[in-house]
Design an enzyme around this catalytic site. Structure first.
Site, PDB file in Angstrom:
ATOM      1  N   ARG A 119       0.620  -1.119   0.012  1.00 41.54           N
ATOM      2  CA  ARG A 119      -0.026   0.045   0.120  1.00 41.54           C
ATOM      3  C   ARG A 119       0.595   1.455  -0.088  1.00 41.54           C
ATOM      4  NH1 ARG A 119      -4.725  -0.137   1.974  1.00 41.54           N
ATOM      5  NH2 ARG A 119      -4.683  -1.051   3.603  1.00 41.54           N
ATOM      6  N   TYR A 120       1.877   1.166   0.850  1.00 44.01           N
ATOM      7  CA  TYR A 120       2.714   2.447   0.818  1.00 44.01           C
ATOM      8  C   TYR A 120       3.988   2.193   0.142  1.00 44.01           C
ATOM      9  CZ  TYR A 120       0.198   2.874   5.312  1.00 44.01           C
ATOM     10  OH  TYR A 120      -0.787   3.060   6.269  1.00 44.01           O
ATOM     11  N   ARG A 123       7.341   0.187   1.792  1.00 46.39           N
ATOM     12  CA  ARG A 123       7.133  -1.042   2.654  1.00 46.39           C
ATOM     13  C   ARG A 123       5.929  -1.871   2.599  1.00 46.39           C
ATOM     14  NH1 ARG A 123       5.385   3.815   4.458  1.00 46.39           N
ATOM     15  NH2 ARG A 123       3.951   3.822   6.048  1.00 46.39           N
ATOM     16  N   CYS A 132      -3.614 -17.930  14.405  1.00 49.15           N
ATOM     17  CA  CYS A 132      -2.824 -17.213  15.749  1.00 49.15           C
ATOM     18  C   CYS A 132      -3.427 -18.447  16.744  1.00 49.15           C
ATOM     19  CB  CYS A 132      -3.999 -16.183  15.910  1.00 49.15           C
ATOM     20  SG  CYS A 132      -3.528 -14.530  14.635  1.00 49.15           S
ATOM     21  N   CYS A 139     -10.660  -8.838  15.166  1.00 48.68           N
ATOM     22  CA  CYS A 139      -9.761  -9.201  14.050  1.00 48.68           C
ATOM     23  C   CYS A 139     -10.086  -8.558  12.776  1.00 48.68           C
ATOM     24  CB  CYS A 139      -9.465 -10.479  13.620  1.00 48.68           C
ATOM     25  SG  CYS A 139      -8.391 -10.957  12.549  1.00 48.68           S
ATOM     26  N   ARG A 141      -8.580  -8.985  10.250  1.00 48.81           N
ATOM     27  CA  ARG A 141      -8.382  -9.951   9.130  1.00 48.81           C
ATOM     28  C   ARG A 141      -9.217 -11.049   9.092  1.00 48.81           C
ATOM     29  NH1 ARG A 141      -2.863  -8.742   9.375  1.00 48.81           N
ATOM     30  NH2 ARG A 141      -3.026  -6.763   8.479  1.00 48.81           N
ATOM     31  N   ASP A 337      -7.254   3.611  10.572  1.00 46.27           N
ATOM     32  CA  ASP A 337      -6.744   2.861   9.294  1.00 46.27           C
ATOM     33  C   ASP A 337      -8.042   3.202   8.251  1.00 46.27           C
ATOM     34  OD1 ASP A 337      -5.423   1.510   7.185  1.00 46.27           O
ATOM     35  OD2 ASP A 337      -4.841   0.101   8.821  1.00 46.27           O
ATOM     36  N   LYS A 344      -3.027   4.168   7.306  1.00 46.65           N
ATOM     37  CA  LYS A 344      -3.076   4.854   8.798  1.00 46.65           C
ATOM     38  C   LYS A 344      -2.942   6.225   8.536  1.00 46.65           C
ATOM     39  CE  LYS A 344      -0.791   0.640  10.806  1.00 46.65           C
ATOM     40  NZ  LYS A 344      -0.384   0.136   9.016  1.00 46.65           N
TER      41      LYS A 344
HETATM   42  C1  LIG Z   1       0.370  -0.951   8.942  1.00 50.93           C
HETATM   43  C2  LIG Z   1       0.678  -1.044   7.693  1.00 50.93           C
HETATM   44  C3  LIG Z   1       2.215  -0.932   7.303  1.00 50.93           C
HETATM   45  C4  LIG Z   1       3.309  -0.633   8.338  1.00 50.93           C
HETATM   46  O1  LIG Z   1       2.859   0.980   8.536  1.00 50.93           O
HETATM   47  P1  LIG Z   1       3.750   1.813   9.493  1.00 50.93           P
HETATM   48  O2  LIG Z   1       3.151   2.885   9.765  1.00 50.93           O
HETATM   49  O3  LIG Z   1       5.126   1.722   8.883  1.00 50.93           O
HETATM   50  O4  LIG Z   1       4.028   0.996  10.781  1.00 50.93           O
HETATM   51  C5  LIG Z   1       2.417  -1.428   6.070  1.00 50.93           C
HETATM   52  N1  LIG Z   1       1.716  -2.076   5.195  1.00 50.93           N
HETATM   53  C6  LIG Z   1       0.383  -2.099   5.441  1.00 50.93           C
HETATM   54  C7  LIG Z   1      -0.669  -2.289   4.406  1.00 50.93           C
HETATM   55  C8  LIG Z   1      -0.009  -1.695   6.843  1.00 50.93           C
HETATM   56  O5  LIG Z   1      -1.277  -1.818   7.158  1.00 50.93           O
END
Ligand SMILES: *Cc1c(COP(=O)(O)O)cnc(C)c1O
Length: 391
Positions: A119-120, A123, A132, A139, A141, A337, A344
């Site tokens: 998404r980002y 990362r 789990c 949850c 997910r 989120d 987020k």
């Molecule tokens: C939470 C999340 C992350 C990590 O987010 P940070 O703000 O860097 O901790 C990465 N990818 C997804 C899809 C997430 O939901």
């Protein structure tokens, strides 16, 4: 030096007086002896009609399982027990209210290959298992976790490694699921080694509730393995101070001693931690466990979660009661989120009350007002929180 013991308790053996120490401390024994049915829960707890109904109705959505370690934290005669609210289903779980979704964070639409959410920009979230140690009733997910829902998690590991090898902009991989620490040491080592073989992956982290649900899993062998992969960080998930038992404190200590920086992600939950006193006790105890409170999540709009959600105003009130009033390290960032897949978004009490080219007007934690002159000639866009955007 030993860490302060004030406020930390063990609850073992609790409902399992016949367990030997060796059994109790064996994580596989804990998994084999999980509470997984209404009948087992009822042997130990005085269930309310709401909980009985929840236990009968909800098995198709998310499995029900609680480790003996965590089950022992439940107060058997208190239906409002904050531990109980997190893991014992209620009838409301089967009720879908307006705005609720199966995939509230829009993860499925951001999956370039099965099991990887990108998404980002830099990362990714890597879903390595659907299991789990115990199942949280809220949850986010639940559509894929535990194997009883409609959808299955079908992570294609080779496709994930191939995607990551091709995407050199990715520098941070977050392992989650399910819970990555339920994998064997060997399986986990193989995954981490494949990731470490990619030179552009700088940073690894694991999101896990295993140190809380199953502290026995945090063996010296696991810690020794994990520390081969530094820099490796871990985010744990604690919502209430009573979850921080002596066993959990010691497990977190072993991870910290292995050089793993620890953060905590809490979810704001009605009747669990939606008041300043509980949250303050939680974050203070986390610091004593060498865990830095990282995020406080507004509860996602997951199907059947209305009875566990609070208002955003409540979350802001809690953050406002902490910021400035206690150790800065202890104060998490409150985030929502964004429903549908926006990621987020930080939400904070408004400390910037006015901002133009000449000045910024600030409100401190006591509500007193201060002015800071803006630097003349700077062309950065001014952020004015009081401006209401049309959308
Ligand atoms: C939470 C999340 C992350 C990590 O987010 P940070 O703000 O860097 O901790 C990465 N990818 C997804 C899809 C997430 O939901």
């Amino acid at each position: 030096m030993n860490p302060p013991s004030r406020g930390f308790h063990t609850h073992a053996p609790g409902f399992w007086p016949e367990a030997t120490d060796a059994e109790w401390n064996d994580w596989r024994w804990q998994l084999r002896h999980r509470i997984t049915s209404l009948e087992q829960a009822e042997q130990h707890l005085r269930l309310t009609p709401d909980e009985r109904e929840g236990l009968l109705l909800t098995r198709h959505k998310l499995a029900f399982a609680i480790t003996p370690h965590y089950f022992n934290l439940i107060e058997p005669d208190n239906p409002d027990c904050p531990i109980r609210r997190q893991v014992i289903p209620r009838a409301g779980e089967a009720v879908i209210t307006s705005g609720e979704m199966a995939d509230p964070c829009g993860e499925d639409s951001h999956m370039p290959v099965p099991g990887l959410v990108h998404r980002y920009p830099d990362r990714v979230l890597f879903l390595v298992t659907d299991r789990c140690a115990s199942y949280c009733r809220y949850c986010t997910r639940s559509r894929v976790v535990s194997g009883v829902g409609e959808q299955e998690l079908e992570t294609d590991f080779e496709a994930v490694y191939e995607y990551l090898a091709a995407h050199t902009e990715v520098r941070d991989v977050l392992l989650s699921g399910g819970d990555a620490l339920l994998l064997s040491d060997d399986k986990l080592r193989k995954i981490l080694s494949r990731l470490r073989a990619l030179p552009h992956i700088e940073f690894l982290r694991i999101g896990s509730r295993v140190p809380i649900f199953l502290p026995q899993r945090i063996t010296p062998e696991l810690c020794n393995m994990l520390k081969e992969f530094h820099p490796l960080w871990m985010s744990v998930h604690v919502n209430h101070p009573r979850e921080l038992t002596t066993e959990v404190r010691d497990a977190l200590g072993r991870l910290a001693d292995a050089g793993i920086p620890l953060g905590n992600q809490s979810v704001l939950l009605a009747g669990v931690n939606d008041n300043p006193d509980t949250m303050r006790a939680l974050i203070h105890r986390l610091l004593c466990c060498r865990v830095r409170p990282y995020y406080l999540y507004q509860c996602d709009l997951i199907h059947g979660s209305a009875h566990l959600r609070t208002s955003v105003a409540k979350g802001l009130e809690i953050i406002e009661s902490l910021r400035g009033h206690t150790t800065g390290y202890a104060v998490p960032q409150y985030v929502i989120d964004a429903p549908g897949g926006g990621g987020k978004v930080p939400v904070s009490p408004g400390y910037v009350v006015y901002h133009d080219k000449e000045k910024v007007v600030l409100r401190n934690y006591e509500g007193r007002i201060f002015e800071y002159p803006e630097k003349p000639g700077d062309t950065s866009a001014v952020v004015r929180p009081e401006a209401i955007l049309e959308y």
